[in-house]
Design a protein around this motif. Structure first.
Motif, PDB file in Angstrom:
ATOM      1  N   ILE A 361       2.695 -16.629   0.902  1.00 46.47           N
ATOM      2  CA  ILE A 361       1.965 -15.706   0.057  1.00 46.47           C
ATOM      3  C   ILE A 361       1.501 -14.543   0.929  1.00 46.47           C
ATOM      4  CG2 ILE A 361       1.266 -17.527  -1.536  1.00 46.47           C
ATOM      5  CD1 ILE A 361      -1.522 -17.446  -0.300  1.00 46.47           C
ATOM      6  N   SER A 362       0.975 -13.517   0.315  1.00 41.13           N
ATOM      7  CA  SER A 362       0.714 -12.276   1.050  1.00 41.13           C
ATOM      8  C   SER A 362      -0.303 -12.454   2.166  1.00 41.13           C
ATOM      9  CB  SER A 362       0.238 -11.186   0.091  1.00 41.13           C
ATOM     10  OG  SER A 362      -1.000 -11.537  -0.519  1.00 41.13           O
ATOM     11  N   THR A 363      -1.178 -13.460   2.059  1.00 43.80           N
ATOM     12  CA  THR A 363      -2.211 -13.648   3.079  1.00 43.80           C
ATOM     13  C   THR A 363      -1.694 -14.348   4.328  1.00 43.80           C
ATOM     14  OG1 THR A 363      -2.910 -15.674   1.949  1.00 43.80           O
ATOM     15  CG2 THR A 363      -4.136 -13.651   1.456  1.00 43.80           C
ATOM     16  N   GLN A 364      -0.395 -14.547   4.431  1.00 40.73           N
ATOM     17  CA  GLN A 364       0.161 -15.088   5.673  1.00 40.73           C
ATOM     18  C   GLN A 364      -0.180 -14.181   6.857  1.00 40.73           C
ATOM     19  OE1 GLN A 364       1.589 -17.942   6.106  1.00 40.73           O
ATOM     20  NE2 GLN A 364       2.540 -17.785   8.123  1.00 40.73           N
ATOM     21  N   ASN A 365      -0.258 -12.871   6.589  1.00 44.25           N
ATOM     22  CA  ASN A 365      -0.682 -11.890   7.597  1.00 44.25           C
ATOM     23  C   ASN A 365      -1.422 -10.769   6.876  1.00 44.25           C
ATOM     24  OD1 ASN A 365       0.922 -12.914  10.022  1.00 44.25           O
ATOM     25  ND2 ASN A 365       2.593 -12.500   8.593  1.00 44.25           N
ATOM     26  N   GLY A 366      -2.476 -10.272   7.469  1.00 41.28           N
ATOM     27  CA  GLY A 366      -3.185  -9.166   6.841  1.00 41.28           C
ATOM     28  C   GLY A 366      -4.196  -8.541   7.783  1.00 41.28           C
ATOM     29  N   THR A 367      -4.884  -7.506   7.290  1.00 36.91           N
ATOM     30  CA  THR A 367      -5.899  -6.808   8.064  1.00 36.91           C
ATOM     31  C   THR A 367      -7.193  -6.780   7.275  1.00 36.91           C
ATOM     32  OG1 THR A 367      -4.124  -5.322   8.778  1.00 36.91           O
ATOM     33  CG2 THR A 367      -6.371  -4.754   9.448  1.00 36.91           C
ATOM     34  N   SER A 368      -8.272  -7.207   7.895  1.00 35.22           N
ATOM     35  CA  SER A 368      -9.588  -7.139   7.263  1.00 35.22           C
ATOM     36  C   SER A 368     -10.468  -6.178   8.037  1.00 35.22           C
ATOM     37  CB  SER A 368     -10.228  -8.523   7.217  1.00 35.22           C
ATOM     38  OG  SER A 368      -9.503  -9.400   6.375  1.00 35.22           O
ATOM     39  N   ILE A 369     -11.468  -5.663   7.350  1.00 34.44           N
ATOM     40  CA  ILE A 369     -12.444  -4.771   7.978  1.00 34.44           C
ATOM     41  C   ILE A 369     -13.727  -5.556   8.185  1.00 34.44           C
ATOM     42  CG2 ILE A 369     -13.813  -2.675   7.687  1.00 34.44           C
ATOM     43  CD1 ILE A 369     -11.513  -1.479   6.141  1.00 34.44           C
ATOM     44  N   HIS A 370     -14.253  -5.470   9.389  1.00 37.91           N
ATOM     45  CA  HIS A 370     -15.487  -6.177   9.712  1.00 37.91           C
ATOM     46  C   HIS A 370     -16.601  -5.714   8.779  1.00 37.91           C
ATOM     47  CE1 HIS A 370     -18.421  -7.525  13.133  1.00 37.91           C
ATOM     48  NE2 HIS A 370     -18.272  -8.446  12.204  1.00 37.91           N
ATOM     49  N   ALA A 371     -17.388  -6.655   8.278  1.00 34.85           N
ATOM     50  CA  ALA A 371     -18.435  -6.328   7.311  1.00 34.85           C
ATOM     51  C   ALA A 371     -19.452  -5.344   7.860  1.00 34.85           C
ATOM     52  CB  ALA A 371     -19.142  -7.606   6.858  1.00 34.85           C
ATOM     53  N   THR A 372     -19.596  -5.285   9.179  1.00 34.87           N
ATOM     54  CA  THR A 372     -20.583  -4.384   9.775  1.00 34.87           C
ATOM     55  C   THR A 372     -19.967  -3.115  10.364  1.00 34.87           C
ATOM     56  OG1 THR A 372     -20.459  -5.543  11.898  1.00 34.87           O
ATOM     57  CG2 THR A 372     -22.107  -6.315  10.327  1.00 34.87           C
ATOM     58  N   SER A 373     -18.697  -2.870  10.062  1.00 39.21           N
ATOM     59  CA  SER A 373     -18.048  -1.674  10.596  1.00 39.21           C
ATOM     60  C   SER A 373     -18.757  -0.402  10.146  1.00 39.21           C
ATOM     61  CB  SER A 373     -16.585  -1.619  10.138  1.00 39.21           C
ATOM     62  OG  SER A 373     -16.003  -0.360  10.447  1.00 39.21           O
ATOM     63  N   LYS A 374     -18.887   0.544  11.067  1.00 37.52           N
ATOM     64  CA  LYS A 374     -19.476   1.845  10.737  1.00 37.52           C
ATOM     65  C   LYS A 374     -18.395   2.872  10.405  1.00 37.52           C
ATOM     66  CE  LYS A 374     -23.305   0.991  13.988  1.00 37.52           C
ATOM     67  NZ  LYS A 374     -22.790  -0.299  14.473  1.00 37.52           N
ATOM     68  N   ASN A 375     -17.136   2.426  10.426  1.00 38.72           N
ATOM     69  CA  ASN A 375     -16.014   3.350  10.230  1.00 38.72           C
ATOM     70  C   ASN A 375     -15.055   2.837   9.159  1.00 38.72           C
ATOM     71  OD1 ASN A 375     -16.771   5.085  12.560  1.00 38.72           O
ATOM     72  ND2 ASN A 375     -16.278   3.236  13.728  1.00 38.72           N
ATOM     73  N   ILE A 376     -15.597   2.536   8.008  1.00 39.78           N
ATOM     74  CA  ILE A 376     -14.805   1.907   6.941  1.00 39.78           C
ATOM     75  C   ILE A 376     -13.679   2.819   6.474  1.00 39.78           C
ATOM     76  CG2 ILE A 376     -14.918   1.052   4.565  1.00 39.78           C
ATOM     77  CD1 ILE A 376     -17.863   0.266   5.211  1.00 39.78           C
ATOM     78  N   GLU A 377     -14.005   4.089   6.210  1.00 40.84           N
ATOM     79  CA  GLU A 377     -13.009   5.002   5.659  1.00 40.84           C
ATOM     80  C   GLU A 377     -11.845   5.190   6.621  1.00 40.84           C
ATOM     81  OE1 GLU A 377     -16.161   5.758   6.236  1.00 40.84           O
ATOM     82  OE2 GLU A 377     -17.144   5.937   4.270  1.00 40.84           O
ATOM     83  N   ARG A 378     -12.158   5.444   7.892  1.00 44.25           N
ATOM     84  CA  ARG A 378     -11.118   5.702   8.869  1.00 44.25           C
ATOM     85  C   ARG A 378     -10.296   4.425   9.143  1.00 44.25           C
ATOM     86  NH1 ARG A 378     -11.948  10.459  11.972  1.00 44.25           N
ATOM     87  NH2 ARG A 378     -13.906  10.618  10.839  1.00 44.25           N
ATOM     88  N   SER A 379     -10.938   3.279   9.047  1.00 45.56           N
ATOM     89  CA  SER A 379     -10.216   2.010   9.226  1.00 45.56           C
ATOM     90  C   SER A 379      -9.169   1.827   8.133  1.00 45.56           C
ATOM     91  CB  SER A 379     -11.203   0.836   9.198  1.00 45.56           C
ATOM     92  OG  SER A 379     -12.090   0.874  10.295  1.00 45.56           O
ATOM     93  N   LEU A 380      -9.539   2.121   6.901  1.00 38.84           N
ATOM     94  CA  LEU A 380      -8.576   2.022   5.795  1.00 38.84           C
ATOM     95  C   LEU A 380      -7.461   3.046   5.947  1.00 38.84           C
ATOM     96  CD1 LEU A 380     -10.957   1.387   2.770  1.00 38.84           C
ATOM     97  CD2 LEU A 380      -9.108  -0.120   3.530  1.00 38.84           C
ATOM     98  N   MET A 381      -7.800   4.234   6.414  1.00 36.07           N
ATOM     99  CA  MET A 381      -6.784   5.260   6.622  1.00 36.07           C
ATOM    100  C   MET A 381      -5.789   4.827   7.697  1.00 36.07           C
ATOM    101  SD  MET A 381      -9.468   8.435   6.332  1.00 36.07           S
ATOM    102  CE  MET A 381      -8.378   9.796   6.681  1.00 36.07           C
ATOM    103  N   LEU A 382      -6.298   4.144   8.730  1.00 35.14           N
ATOM    104  CA  LEU A 382      -5.407   3.635   9.769  1.00 35.14           C
ATOM    105  C   LEU A 382      -4.441   2.593   9.192  1.00 35.14           C
ATOM    106  CD1 LEU A 382      -6.062   2.724  13.390  1.00 35.14           C
ATOM    107  CD2 LEU A 382      -5.248   0.905  11.904  1.00 35.14           C
TER     108      LEU A 382
END
Length: 531
Positions: A361-382
């Motif tokens: 299933i798709s969660t075999q590999n993925g990318t999560s954003i740390h809940a305390t990240s201060k750079n959410i927008e740029r992380s998603l853009m990456l």
């Protein structure tokens, strides 16, 4: 929830600002994730707290990227030898496109299982992290380690991924209806195979390895005759079930396990999804007898429970005669060994021929954003760039063109001499339709995968996700029992199998296994009732 609402409001404000800005400018409306940066003089980066003035740099879609951001991501696997040179090239492109750079931190295979949850529990300062179902994705999401990714955030900062990803993949990555991962966007097989020394099989005139019995014969023959070579080396780490279990227990019996940290399974063909304790089955007891025979005949190191050896490196160096993993990983290792003119002849063995096969299933590999990240927008853009920008995708997945690989058309590559200097870590979270296939990937591995297509079995519980929030304490206790009592049994360290099994199940009962099973079955029943 309050934090997520704040980001949703910020995203909404940003979107309105973009619309108003477009009305009074010559904005071309190009929202492509690969579009060049544009100029703006009015946008403010969400979460920055300060409005930049002057000629600010805008990423695709008009998002303000005037403030340079340094992102940090946690990967699993060893740090590549050529990390510095490859990431320098990656960062040149990221700086141009979204005014950001990326630093990687790597958790080695020998100790990632211990360090990974600690990274999240300690609230360390990082932005992105490799995530996967086999790395406790559901559990970490429920513990609050990952940021919830809303449609608003994704459509604003990862528009190309939003368009390219199927609804099924997004749904498979949800935990309690909420999303905490951008999953890979390319399917793969999860079936485990055996990679072994074909030259040794031929040397002793052994039959084809196509069954558990034939494999045991191979292991015992190597143990008896090849001193200094371990017949089998498992993966290291706190695996509750090692890969050989998944070959001989899960696949051989056509079972599926919801969570490899729990001793529950169900039959793939069971429409009612009735779960059972694996350790109480005759199949598991028979497997322990099989393992005990192998252990008594020196099929693996006496120090196996404490080993920190890299099983792939040991196989490549001729220190072990067989390992287990999935088709893609083993095929890539075969290709590398052949590229380096290895003195060993190697081959793949499927000892579960004709059995039902499942796909990841798709969660075999993925990318999560740390809940305390201060750079959410740029992380998603990456993430959006890594999955959809050909240039950056190639760099992240294969290294520097002309150094580590050579492009072959649009979808293949040729591995160069320095290719091994940029492999072995979890860049698979960025798998996408842009992936290239190694032109040297063994034909026999491709043929195996193609042959499985007729046996791929889709079952109703493929997208089921267990909410363990009501039984967290019991799950932790059960996990400790599995490590202490089950693993020694599976490596044949316990002489009295009956007593060892009885002790294991007694301890599991005391740890609260029945409560977990009741909660799991209740959720399964409710899930199936809605189908």
């Amino acid at each position: 929830m309050r934090k997520n609402n704040r980001w949703m409001m910020l995203a909404l404000v940003l979107t309105l600002a973009m619309i108003l800005g477009a009305c009074g400018s010559n904005n071309t409306g190009n929202n492509s994730a690969n579009a060049p940066a544009q100029a703006t003089d009015s946008a403010t980066e969400p979460g920055s707290g300060n409005a930049d003035t002057g000629n600010a740099t805008a990423a695709p879609g008009g998002v303000d990227t005037s403030k340079e951001v340094k992102l940090k991501m946690i990967f699993v696997g060893p740090k590549p030898v050529d990390y510095d040179s490859v990431f320098a090239e990656i960062n040149k492109k990221l700086k141009e496109k979204i005014n950001a750079t990326l630093e990687g931190e790597f958790l080695d295979w020998s100790d990632w299982a211990q360090k990974y949850p600690l990274k999240l529990a300690a609230d360390e300062d990082f932005d992105l992290i490799y995530s996967a179902n086999w790395a406790g994705y559901n559990d970490q999401a429920l513990k609050g380690g990952f940021l919830e990714l809303t449609d608003e955030l994704l459509s604003t900062y990862a528009p190309e991924t939003m368009k390219a990803m199927s609804d099924v993949s997004w749904d498979q990555a949800k935990v309690n209806g909420k999303l905490y991962m951008v999953p890979q966007n390319r399917g793969e097989s999860v079936e485990k195979l055996i990679l072994y020394r074909e030259d040794l099989r031929k040397k002793y005139n052994l039959p084809e390895i196509n069954s558990p019995e034939a494999y045991a014969n191979y292991l015992k023959t190597v143990a008896e005759n090849e001193k200094g070579i371990a017949p089998f080396t498992p993966e290291t780490g706190d695996w509750k079930y090692h890969n050989l279990d998944r070959v001989l227990l899960k696949q051989q019996n056509e079972w599926n396990m919801f969570d490899l940290d729990l001793p529950f399974a169900f039959k793939l063909t069971d429409e009612k999804g009735q779960v059972f304790n694996v350790y109480e089955t005759q199949e598991f007891k028979d497997l322990l007898v099989y393992y005990k025979d192998l252990a008594d005949n020196n099929a693996w190191s006496k120090n196996v429970l404490n080993s920190k050896n890299d099983h792939q490196a040991d196989f490549k160096a001729g220190k072990t005669a067989s390992i287990t993993h999935n088709n893609g990983t083993l095929g890539s290792l075969m290709a590398l060994m052949r590229q380096e003119n290895s003195p060993y002849e190697v081959a793949l063995a499927d000892i579960n021929q004709g059995k039902k096969k499942s796909v990841a299933i798709s969660t075999q590999n993925g990318t999560s954003i740390h809940a305390t990240s201060k750079n959410i927008e740029r992380s998603l853009m990456l993430i959006d760039l890594m999955q959809n920008d050909k240039e950056l995708h190639d760099l992240m997945m294969y290294g520097v063109s002309g150094v580590h690989y050579e492009p072959v058309g649009d979808d293949k590559y040729k591995a160069l001499d320095k290719n091994p200097n940029y492999t072995g870590f979890s860049n698979w979270n960025f798998n996408s339709p842009l992936n290239r296939d190694n032109e040297a990937f063994p034909q026999e591995a491709s043929d195996l995968a193609k042959g499985w297509e007729a046996n791929v079995y889709h079952y109703k519980l493929e997208t089921f996700v267990f909410d363990n929030s009501k039984v967290k304490t019991e799950i932790a206790n059960v996990g400790n029992v599995m490590l202490r009592y089950a693993i020694p049994l599976e490596y044949g360290v316990i002489d009295d199998i009956d007593k060892g099994l009885a002790d294991l199940n007694k301890q599991l009962d005391a740890a609260g296994l029945d409560k977990i099973q009741a909660e799991l079955q209740s959720q399964i029943d409710a899930f199936l009732a809605k189908q």
